[in-house]
Design a protein around this motif. Structure first.
Motif, PDB file in Angstrom:
ATOM      1  N   ALA A 289       8.116  14.090   5.420  1.00 11.95           N
ATOM      2  CA  ALA A 289       7.392  12.946   4.871  1.00 11.95           C
ATOM      3  C   ALA A 289       6.343  13.402   3.863  1.00 11.95           C
ATOM      4  N   ALA A 290       6.431  12.844   2.664  1.00  9.01           N
ATOM      5  CA  ALA A 290       5.452  13.121   1.606  1.00  9.01           C
ATOM      6  C   ALA A 290       4.606  11.899   1.287  1.00  9.01           C
ATOM      7  N   ALA A 291       5.050  10.713   1.718  1.00  9.48           N
ATOM      8  CA  ALA A 291       4.340   9.481   1.367  1.00  9.48           C
ATOM      9  C   ALA A 291       4.466   8.484   2.510  1.00  9.48           C
ATOM     10  N   MET A 292       3.558   7.530   2.534  1.00 11.62           N
ATOM     11  CA  MET A 292       3.610   6.434   3.494  1.00 11.62           C
ATOM     12  C   MET A 292       3.430   5.126   2.745  1.00 11.62           C
TER      13      MET A 292
ATOM     14  N   PRO B 244       1.815  12.875   3.687  1.00 17.35           N
ATOM     15  CA  PRO B 244       1.306  11.619   3.118  1.00 17.35           C
ATOM     16  C   PRO B 244      -0.214  11.591   2.972  1.00 17.35           C
ATOM     17  N   PHE B 245      -0.919  12.238   3.913  1.00 19.16           N
ATOM     18  CA  PHE B 245      -2.385  12.217   3.849  1.00 19.16           C
ATOM     19  C   PHE B 245      -2.926  13.370   4.677  1.00 19.16           C
TER      20      PHE B 245
ATOM     21  N   ILE C 117       0.849  -1.188   0.000  1.00 20.02           N
ATOM     22  CA  ILE C 117       0.000   0.000   0.000  1.00 20.02           C
ATOM     23  C   ILE C 117       0.884   1.238   0.000  1.00 20.02           C
ATOM     24  N   SER C 118       0.622   2.149  -0.937  1.00 18.53           N
ATOM     25  CA  SER C 118       1.341   3.424  -1.024  1.00 18.53           C
ATOM     26  C   SER C 118       0.328   4.553  -0.895  1.00 18.53           C
ATOM     27  N   ILE C 119       0.637   5.529  -0.050  1.00 18.98           N
ATOM     28  CA  ILE C 119      -0.288   6.624   0.242  1.00 18.98           C
ATOM     29  C   ILE C 119       0.459   7.948   0.095  1.00 18.98           C
ATOM     30  N   GLY C 120      -0.168   8.901  -0.630  1.00 23.38           N
ATOM     31  CA  GLY C 120       0.393  10.232  -0.791  1.00 23.38           C
ATOM     32  C   GLY C 120       1.214  10.345  -2.069  1.00 23.38           C
ATOM     33  N   PRO C 121       1.748  11.544  -2.332  1.00 23.98           N
ATOM     34  CA  PRO C 121       1.700  12.764  -1.535  1.00 23.98           C
ATOM     35  C   PRO C 121       0.326  13.451  -1.580  1.00 23.98           C
ATOM     36  N   TYR C 122       0.025  14.161  -0.513  1.00 26.76           N
ATOM     37  CA  TYR C 122      -1.222  14.893  -0.398  1.00 26.76           C
ATOM     38  C   TYR C 122      -0.899  16.372  -0.257  1.00 26.76           C
ATOM     39  N   VAL C 123      -1.535  17.190  -1.085  1.00 27.56           N
ATOM     40  CA  VAL C 123      -1.424  18.639  -0.988  1.00 27.56           C
ATOM     41  C   VAL C 123      -2.798  19.182  -0.636  1.00 27.56           C
ATOM     42  N   ALA C 124      -2.907  19.829   0.494  1.00 33.15           N
ATOM     43  CA  ALA C 124      -4.200  20.351   0.936  1.00 33.15           C
ATOM     44  C   ALA C 124      -4.721  21.401  -0.041  1.00 33.15           C
TER      45      ALA C 124
END
Length: 571
Positions: A337-340, A220-221, A66-73
């Motif tokens: 951290a940009a991803a998890m 990441p999220f 499982i890969s999550i992100g990157p998330y930009v608000a």
């Protein structure tokens, strides 16, 4: 891994410390993914299955990873100015590593960078950054009409454009615009990074073009708090050990020309020797990665279920395996951290290959004691030792020789025994601290109070009773106090009589929960070297470091007495 995943989901939750709740999910968790049970919570909302959970959090699953992100608000501030060049070249500077000089101009709303024989011409803009944070840059770039040089989206700590920090958007080797994006975190202690476009040719003749540059902070999220995280993971080790198997990781999602680059991350991994580690690394300078923390939690055999908890913040890294005493490292930086990732790092060579039952994360760091609580299958197995300087361990030669630490190591496997001793405390002061600490009150309590105010036995007994009454369970032990090498505490003297009477009262009140510490110490006397102390019926000198405090052998005797009583109660 879409940039935003679902729309941002407001939190408004806060976290003082993780707590087990009456429901299945951990209160205060930003993310609680029960893969075995098929139950998922993210940002306070329940999701019925894994696909909807992943969609909400901006994650994807491929080959069990499982890969999550990157998330930009959506409301993330823009960190670059004049990224569309409506203001001409304002804010942007053309430079090079040598030769040239390179020059820049805005033509038709696009930035045109001319090499003019320069080595690796670069145009960029400084961006203020913070350690422990991650950022996402993007732009549209292309080669010029002559098609002799082609650009990269480029991020570097150097105003000249030289070097990069392990994240760029890759080269667009065409004369048609293509969007390029890259995530990054500050290099070392840098507070400024440069975002722009670079053509790596020596010399570079011709032009490259760029437009619509942007740089915003990312995580990441939604709800992830930069530079602060804690969590607990339940998993089973792979059937075969070999290499480093990554269970969980947060990282800067760096790419070098599209190739994943492992430089800035916090990860849990299982090595070829079957040791589980919490490893933190950060890029201290261009091309140099430095270990910030490496906590070796010990051996877990193949195909074995375990529970690991951790906390991470700048200069504070903590981890505990299966309720054992936490390991800590009080130095080191927190990487942005940009991803998890769950089940692998950035590269495909370190897949977990075991199973992952549950991942729970909290948007804050927490204490070592709470990390121990989280890692334990049952908090009932953990202990909090309350007392004064005898619990602190005054007179012990090392921290490991203090009685709570000796007791922790006496269990198999080790159990966390928190040392809550404060030198000079009376029973009333111990009670006050006890009642204020809700985290440790859930553990089995070992209470050793009254040495500093035994002359007021009514108060001592009332204070101990108040502590016992405040427990949300019935797992507690109460120890009697020792007499010291003082004339008034020798056999038959007033202090001696007061201590013996108080201990007798405690024994009558608490029965099998009473620990006769004084008796155990006196019984361990050497009949030759301790003859005088035996005659005075005081704790023998061979077990003391001064008139009242114990030495290593004395604290080992105390630890054995507490553990024996704990075992006898079946805890």
């Amino acid at each position: 891994m879409g940039e935003a995943g679902a729309a941002a989901l407001g939190l408004g939750m806060g976290l003082s410390a993780p707590r087990r709740g009456s429901g299945w999910a951990h209160p205060g968790a930003i993310l609680d993914a029960d893969f075995t049970g098929g139950r998922f919570v993210f940002a306070g909302r329940n999701y019925a299955d894994k696909p909807t959970f992943l969609s909400a959090i901006g994650g994807v699953e491929a080959s069990g990873v499982i890969s999550i992100g990157p998330y930009v608000a959506p409301d993330a501030p823009e960190l670059l100015s004049n990224g569309d060049f409506a203001g001409g070249t304002t804010g942007w500077t053309a430079t090079q590593s040598a030769g040239g000089p390179a020059t820049g101009a805005v033509v038709g709303g696009e930035y045109v960078l001319s090499g003019n024989g320069a080595n690796s011409p670069f145009v960029g803009q400084p961006v203020s950054v913070a350690r422990g944070h991650a950022y996402k840059a993007r732009a549209r770039i292309k080669g010029g009409p002559s098609a002799t040089i082609y650009p990269f989206l480029w991020i570097t700590p150097n105003s000249s454009g030289g070097g990069f920090m392990g994240a760029n958007g890759g080269q667009n080797a065409s004369t048609s615009y293509a969007e390029s994006a890259g995530t990054f975190t500050p290099v070392g202690a840098a507070t400024t990074m440069y975002v722009g476009m670079r053509a790596i040719y020596n010399p570079a003749n011709g032009t490259v073009l760029g437009d619509d540059f942007s740089c915003k902070e990312c995580t990441p999220f939604a709800g992830f708090v930069p530079a602060a995280i804690s969590g607990v993971i339940e998993a089973t080790t792979p059937a075969v050990a070999g290499g480093n198997k990554v269970l969980w990781q947060i990282d800067d999602d760096a790419r070098d020309g599209g190739t994943p680059t492992e430089r800035n991350y916090i990860r849990l991994y299982w090595d070829a020797g079957k040791h589980l580690h919490l490893l933190v690394t950060n890029q201290a300078s261009i091309g140099s990665t430095t270990t910030q923390a490496d906590l070796d939690l010990g051996v877990i055999d193949v195909s074995t279920a375990f529970r690991v908890a951790f906390s991470a913040a700048p200069n504070s890294f903590v981890a505990s395996l299966d309720g054992q005493p936490a390991l800590t490292d009080s130095s080191g930086s927190f990487p942005g951290a940009a991803a998890m990732r769950i089940g692998r790092g950035q590269t495909t060579s370190n897949n977990w290959n075991g199973s992952v039952a549950r991942v729970t994360l909290f948007p804050a760091a927490t204490s070592a004691e709470e990390v121990e609580n989280l890692s334990a299958a049952s908090i009932a197995s953990l202990v909090a030792a309350w007392g004064d300087s005898l619990t602190v361990g005054n007179g012990a030669t090392t921290a490991a020789a203090k009685y709570p630490a000796v007791a922790a190591a006496a269990f198999a496997p080790d159990r966390a025994v928190a040392n809550r001793g404060v030198g000079g405390d009376t029973s009333t002061q111990i009670r006050t601290r006890f009642l204020a600490d809700s985290t440790l009150r859930r553990r089995t309590a070992w209470i050793w109070a009254g040495r500093n105010n035994y002359s007021d036995p009514t108060t001592v007994k009332a204070d101990i009773a108040a502590m016992v009454a405040a427990l949300p369970h019935t797992r507690f032990l109460v120890a009697g106090i020792p007499n010291g090498n003082y004339a008034t505490e020798y056999l038959g003297q007033p202090g001696y009589n007061a201590i013996i009477a108080l201990n007798a009262d405690l024994a009558a009140l608490y029965g099998p929960r009473y620990v006769n510490v004084r008796g155990a110490l006196v019984a361990a006397a050497n009949p030759v070297t301790d003859a005088t102390d035996i005659a005075n019926d005081v704790v023998p000198g061979t077990l003391r470091s001064d008139n009242i405090h114990l030495n290593d052998a004395g604290y080992a005797t105390v630890a054995a007495a507490f553990k024996a009583a704990n075992d006898a109660m079946g805890w």
